[in-house]
Design a protein around this motif. Structure first.
Motif, PDB file in Angstrom:
ATOM      1  N   ASP A  45       0.831  -1.205   0.000  1.00 31.75           N
ATOM      2  CA  ASP A  45       0.000   0.000   0.000  1.00 31.75           C
ATOM      3  C   ASP A  45       0.869   1.260   0.000  1.00 31.75           C
ATOM      4  O   ASP A  45       0.512   2.277   0.572  1.00 31.75           O
ATOM      5  N   ALA A  46       2.033   1.154  -0.669  1.00 37.50           N
ATOM      6  CA  ALA A  46       2.979   2.267  -0.727  1.00 37.50           C
ATOM      7  C   ALA A  46       2.925   2.923  -2.106  1.00 37.50           C
ATOM      8  O   ALA A  46       3.046   2.249  -3.126  1.00 37.50           O
ATOM      9  N   ILE A  47       2.769   4.228  -2.108  1.00 35.16           N
ATOM     10  CA  ILE A  47       2.639   4.963  -3.359  1.00 35.16           C
ATOM     11  C   ILE A  47       3.885   4.834  -4.221  1.00 35.16           C
ATOM     12  O   ILE A  47       3.814   4.827  -5.443  1.00 35.16           O
ATOM     13  N   ASP A  48       5.063   4.722  -3.603  1.00 30.87           N
ATOM     14  CA  ASP A  48       6.297   4.624  -4.382  1.00 30.87           C
ATOM     15  C   ASP A  48       6.454   3.276  -5.080  1.00 30.87           C
ATOM     16  O   ASP A  48       7.324   3.114  -5.930  1.00 30.87           O
ATOM     17  N   LYS A  49       5.589   2.332  -4.770  1.00 27.25           N
ATOM     18  CA  LYS A  49       5.602   1.023  -5.434  1.00 27.25           C
ATOM     19  C   LYS A  49       4.534   0.927  -6.517  1.00 27.25           C
ATOM     20  O   LYS A  49       4.470  -0.048  -7.249  1.00 27.25           O
ATOM     21  N   ALA A  50       3.711   1.942  -6.619  1.00 28.53           N
ATOM     22  CA  ALA A  50       2.594   1.935  -7.573  1.00 28.53           C
ATOM     23  C   ALA A  50       3.036   2.488  -8.926  1.00 28.53           C
ATOM     24  O   ALA A  50       4.046   3.181  -9.043  1.00 28.53           O
ATOM     25  N   LEU A  51       2.257   2.182  -9.914  1.00 25.23           N
ATOM     26  CA  LEU A  51       2.499   2.676 -11.263  1.00 25.23           C
ATOM     27  C   LEU A  51       2.252   4.180 -11.322  1.00 25.23           C
ATOM     28  O   LEU A  51       1.254   4.672 -10.790  1.00 25.23           O
ATOM     29  N   ASP A  52       3.157   4.893 -11.961  1.00 26.13           N
ATOM     30  CA  ASP A  52       3.034   6.337 -12.126  1.00 26.13           C
ATOM     31  C   ASP A  52       2.332   6.610 -13.453  1.00 26.13           C
ATOM     32  O   ASP A  52       2.944   6.566 -14.522  1.00 26.13           O
ATOM     33  N   TYR A  53       1.035   6.888 -13.402  1.00 24.94           N
ATOM     34  CA  TYR A  53       0.246   7.119 -14.610  1.00 24.94           C
ATOM     35  C   TYR A  53       0.742   8.338 -15.383  1.00 24.94           C
ATOM     36  O   TYR A  53       0.665   8.375 -16.605  1.00 24.94           O
ATOM     37  N   GLU A  54       1.232   9.320 -14.682  1.00 29.50           N
ATOM     38  CA  GLU A  54       1.768  10.505 -15.356  1.00 29.50           C
ATOM     39  C   GLU A  54       2.988  10.132 -16.204  1.00 29.50           C
ATOM     40  O   GLU A  54       3.156  10.633 -17.316  1.00 29.50           O
ATOM     41  N   LYS A  55       3.815   9.238 -15.696  1.00 24.52           N
ATOM     42  CA  LYS A  55       4.982   8.786 -16.454  1.00 24.52           C
ATOM     43  C   LYS A  55       4.555   8.028 -17.712  1.00 24.52           C
ATOM     44  O   LYS A  55       5.133   8.211 -18.783  1.00 24.52           O
ATOM     45  N   VAL A  56       3.528   7.199 -17.591  1.00 26.89           N
ATOM     46  CA  VAL A  56       2.999   6.487 -18.757  1.00 26.89           C
ATOM     47  C   VAL A  56       2.506   7.497 -19.788  1.00 26.89           C
ATOM     48  O   VAL A  56       2.805   7.392 -20.978  1.00 26.89           O
ATOM     49  N   PHE A  57       1.782   8.499 -19.341  1.00 33.01           N
ATOM     50  CA  PHE A  57       1.274   9.536 -20.236  1.00 33.01           C
ATOM     51  C   PHE A  57       2.424  10.253 -20.937  1.00 33.01           C
ATOM     52  O   PHE A  57       2.376  10.509 -22.143  1.00 33.01           O
ATOM     53  N   ARG A  58       3.502  10.565 -20.203  1.00 28.42           N
ATOM     54  CA  ARG A  58       4.646  11.257 -20.804  1.00 28.42           C
ATOM     55  C   ARG A  58       5.342  10.386 -21.848  1.00 28.42           C
ATOM     56  O   ARG A  58       5.839  10.904 -22.856  1.00 28.42           O
ATOM     57  N   ILE A  59       5.382   9.083 -21.639  1.00 23.23           N
ATOM     58  CA  ILE A  59       5.967   8.172 -22.627  1.00 23.23           C
ATOM     59  C   ILE A  59       5.134   8.194 -23.904  1.00 23.23           C
ATOM     60  O   ILE A  59       5.666   8.284 -25.015  1.00 23.23           O
ATOM     61  N   VAL A  60       3.813   8.110 -23.748  1.00 27.32           N
ATOM     62  CA  VAL A  60       2.917   8.173 -24.908  1.00 27.32           C
ATOM     63  C   VAL A  60       3.085   9.514 -25.622  1.00 27.32           C
ATOM     64  O   VAL A  60       3.196   9.575 -26.850  1.00 27.32           O
ATOM     65  N   GLN A  61       3.146  10.574 -24.866  1.00 27.38           N
ATOM     66  CA  GLN A  61       3.310  11.909 -25.435  1.00 27.38           C
ATOM     67  C   GLN A  61       4.630  12.011 -26.213  1.00 27.38           C
ATOM     68  O   GLN A  61       4.661  12.570 -27.308  1.00 27.38           O
ATOM     69  N   ALA A  62       5.699  11.465 -25.673  1.00 25.61           N
ATOM     70  CA  ALA A  62       6.998  11.492 -26.353  1.00 25.61           C
ATOM     71  C   ALA A  62       6.935  10.721 -27.668  1.00 25.61           C
ATOM     72  O   ALA A  62       7.491  11.164 -28.683  1.00 25.61           O
ATOM     73  N   CYS A  63       6.249   9.591 -27.668  1.00 24.11           N
ATOM     74  CA  CYS A  63       6.094   8.813 -28.902  1.00 24.11           C
ATOM     75  C   CYS A  63       5.317   9.597 -29.948  1.00 24.11           C
ATOM     76  O   CYS A  63       5.633   9.551 -31.142  1.00 24.11           O
ATOM     77  N   MET A  64       4.311  10.327 -29.521  1.00 25.57           N
ATOM     78  CA  MET A  64       3.485  11.079 -30.463  1.00 25.57           C
ATOM     79  C   MET A  64       4.190  12.320 -30.998  1.00 25.57           C
ATOM     80  O   MET A  64       3.803  12.854 -32.027  1.00 25.57           O
ATOM     81  N   THR A  65       5.227  12.804 -30.342  1.00 22.64           N
ATOM     82  CA  THR A  65       5.945  13.967 -30.852  1.00 22.64           C
ATOM     83  C   THR A  65       6.906  13.592 -31.976  1.00 22.64           C
ATOM     84  O   THR A  65       7.361  14.488 -32.702  1.00 22.64           O
ATOM     85  N   GLU A  66       7.210  12.319 -32.129  1.00 22.73           N
ATOM     86  CA  GLU A  66       8.034  11.872 -33.261  1.00 22.73           C
ATOM     87  C   GLU A  66       7.172  11.863 -34.511  1.00 22.73           C
ATOM     88  O   GLU A  66       6.234  11.091 -34.614  1.00 22.73           O
ATOM     89  N   ARG A  67       7.468  12.741 -35.416  1.00 22.29           N
ATOM     90  CA  ARG A  67       6.671  12.857 -36.653  1.00 22.29           C
ATOM     91  C   ARG A  67       6.882  11.628 -37.519  1.00 22.29           C
ATOM     92  O   ARG A  67       8.005  11.231 -37.794  1.00 22.29           O
ATOM     93  N   LYS A  68       5.782  11.039 -37.958  1.00 21.42           N
ATOM     94  CA  LYS A  68       5.810   9.838 -38.800  1.00 21.42           C
ATOM     95  C   LYS A  68       4.814   9.995 -39.945  1.00 21.42           C
ATOM     96  O   LYS A  68       3.774  10.632 -39.773  1.00 21.42           O
ATOM     97  N   ASP A  69       5.135   9.426 -41.085  1.00 21.18           N
ATOM     98  CA  ASP A  69       4.173   9.394 -42.172  1.00 21.18           C
ATOM     99  C   ASP A  69       3.043   8.424 -41.829  1.00 21.18           C
ATOM    100  O   ASP A  69       1.869   8.727 -42.018  1.00 21.18           O
ATOM    101  N   LEU A  70       3.399   7.256 -41.335  1.00 25.61           N
ATOM    102  CA  LEU A  70       2.420   6.223 -40.972  1.00 25.61           C
ATOM    103  C   LEU A  70       2.526   5.932 -39.494  1.00 25.61           C
ATOM    104  O   LEU A  70       3.630   5.863 -38.937  1.00 25.61           O
ATOM    105  N   ILE A  71       1.393   5.739 -38.847  1.00 21.94           N
ATOM    106  CA  ILE A  71       1.419   5.424 -37.410  1.00 21.94           C
ATOM    107  C   ILE A  71       0.783   4.075 -37.101  1.00 21.94           C
ATOM    108  O   ILE A  71       0.539   3.746 -35.960  1.00 21.94           O
ATOM    109  N   GLU A  72       0.508   3.279 -38.127  1.00 20.30           N
ATOM    110  CA  GLU A  72      -0.087   1.978 -37.907  1.00 20.30           C
ATOM    111  C   GLU A  72       0.849   1.096 -37.107  1.00 20.30           C
ATOM    112  O   GLU A  72       2.025   1.209 -37.120  1.00 20.30           O
TER     113      GLU A  72
END
Length: 72
Positions: A45-72
């Motif tokens: 029940d320790a917060i430091d052992k839990a998944l950081d949803y903000e970090k997951v969001f930042r990873i997704v955001q970083a992937c989306m900033t890479e410009r691609k012709d196709l994203i499939e």
């Protein structure tokens, strides 16, 4: 293991084959899901052992900033 799902993430990004898509970008809606071993967080029940949803969001955001012709 638990299934983590982040649904309906909305981001403006610059993907596409056509020049207008590259210049103006567009809105993308993303659903992300993955399996996560949450046993340590559940047992402690320790917060430091839990998944950081903000970090997951930042990873997704970083992937989306890479410009691609196709994203499939």
């Amino acid at each position: 293991m638990v299934r983590i799902e982040l649904n309906g993430i909305s981001m403006h990004a610059y993907h596409g084959v056509h020049q207008i898509e590259k210049d103006q970008g567009g809105e993308f809606r993303l659903d992300v899901s993955f399996d996560y071993d949450a046993s340590e967080a559940i047992e402690s029940d320790a917060i430091d052992k839990a998944l950081d949803y903000e970090k997951v969001f930042r990873i997704v955001q970083a992937c989306m900033t890479e410009r691609k012709d196709l994203i499939e």
